[in-house]
Design an enzyme around this catalytic site. Structure first.
Site, mmCIF file in Angstrom:
data_model
loop_
_atom_site.group_PDB
_atom_site.id
_atom_site.type_symbol
_atom_site.label_atom_id
_atom_site.label_comp_id
_atom_site.label_asym_id
_atom_site.label_seq_id
_atom_site.Cartn_x
_atom_site.Cartn_y
_atom_site.Cartn_z
ATOM 1 N N HIS A 16 -21.781 -8.190 1.504
ATOM 2 C CA HIS A 16 -20.443 -8.746 1.801
ATOM 3 C C HIS A 16 -20.347 -8.270 3.619
ATOM 4 O O HIS A 16 -20.731 -7.432 3.711
ATOM 5 C CB HIS A 16 -19.407 -8.412 0.961
ATOM 6 N N CYS A 35 -18.077 -1.878 6.989
ATOM 7 C CA CYS A 35 -18.034 -2.804 6.248
ATOM 8 C C CYS A 35 -17.824 -4.250 7.267
ATOM 9 O O CYS A 35 -17.833 -5.307 6.697
ATOM 10 C CB CYS A 35 -17.076 -2.805 5.361
ATOM 11 N N HIS A 41 -23.857 -6.224 4.477
ATOM 12 C CA HIS A 41 -24.600 -5.104 3.861
ATOM 13 C C HIS A 41 -24.396 -5.033 2.406
ATOM 14 O O HIS A 41 -23.584 -5.919 2.162
ATOM 15 C CB HIS A 41 -23.824 -3.915 4.808
ATOM 16 N N HIS A 43 -23.880 -3.467 -1.450
ATOM 17 C CA HIS A 43 -23.220 -2.238 -2.289
ATOM 18 C C HIS A 43 -23.985 -2.393 -3.698
ATOM 19 O O HIS A 43 -24.290 -3.737 -4.190
ATOM 20 C CB HIS A 43 -21.889 -2.332 -2.443
ATOM 21 N N ASP A 81 -24.506 -11.180 -8.783
ATOM 22 C CA ASP A 81 -25.915 -10.300 -8.717
ATOM 23 C C ASP A 81 -26.702 -10.752 -7.470
ATOM 24 O O ASP A 81 -27.107 -12.052 -7.816
ATOM 25 C CB ASP A 81 -26.301 -9.941 -9.844
ATOM 26 N N HIS A 82 -27.152 -10.113 -6.607
ATOM 27 C CA HIS A 82 -27.950 -10.518 -5.430
ATOM 28 C C HIS A 82 -27.426 -11.767 -4.704
ATOM 29 O O HIS A 82 -28.239 -12.455 -4.122
ATOM 30 C CB HIS A 82 -29.452 -10.826 -5.868
ATOM 31 N N GLU A 127 -17.220 0.549 -5.845
ATOM 32 C CA GLU A 127 -17.892 0.007 -4.663
ATOM 33 C C GLU A 127 -19.200 1.011 -4.260
ATOM 34 O O GLU A 127 -20.144 0.481 -3.755
ATOM 35 C CB GLU A 127 -17.127 -0.630 -3.542
HETATM 36 NI NI NI Z 1 -18.752 -3.034 2.167
#
Ligand code: NI
Length: 138
Positions: A16, A35, A41, A43, A81-82, A127
């Site tokens: 995100h 972020c 990037h 998580h 996911d992914h 997160e």
């Molecule tokens: Ni982030």
């Protein structure tokens, strides 16, 4: 009959970027730090879903945890996911993909899929190893 709280943990990875178009670059980085990096990037998210209910006298269980697992995966984690949370997920479109917004968006998806007599109590979304949010549906 006793009331019990039952939790299932699931995991997903996703990318995100936290960015508010209405703000300057400086203000975005001040608020969101890394972020806000332009190329996204990732998580490793941990999701804990807690339901409440009374144990069924025939099974001794509030609900079948295999069923809860399938609900969480079908409704939420298989879809995230992914993926890129800013671009790829229909039910997060137009929202800041913070763990707060994500928890709120997950709530009705899981809640509406639960069997009779079982209520969603809490969604906990981690997160990082240090940061998580809890949502009780209010
Ligand atoms: Ni982030």
């Amino acid at each position: 009959m006793p009331l019990l709280y039952l939790t299932r943990k699931e995991h997903f990875n996703a990318a995100h970027r936290l960015w508010n178009d209405k703000w300057s670059e400086e203000k975005n980085f001040e608020m969101f730090g890394k972020c806000a990096n332009p190329h996204y990037h990732g998580h490793n998210f941990d999701l804990y879903v807690t339901v409440k209910g009374q144990p069924n006298p025939d099974t001794g269980c509030v609900m079948d945890l295999k069923v809860l697992k399938v609900i969480i995966r079908d409704q939420v984690t298989d879809q995230l996911d992914h993926q890129n949370l800013n671009l790829d997920v229909e039910w997060l479109k137009g929202q800041m993909p913070s763990i707060e917004s994500m928890a709120v968006a997950m709530w009705p998806r899981i809640s509406n899929a639960l069997p009779e007599g079982v209520q969603l109590h809490k969604i906990t979304l981690w997160e990082t190893q240090n940061n998580f949010v809890e949502y009780f549906g209010e």
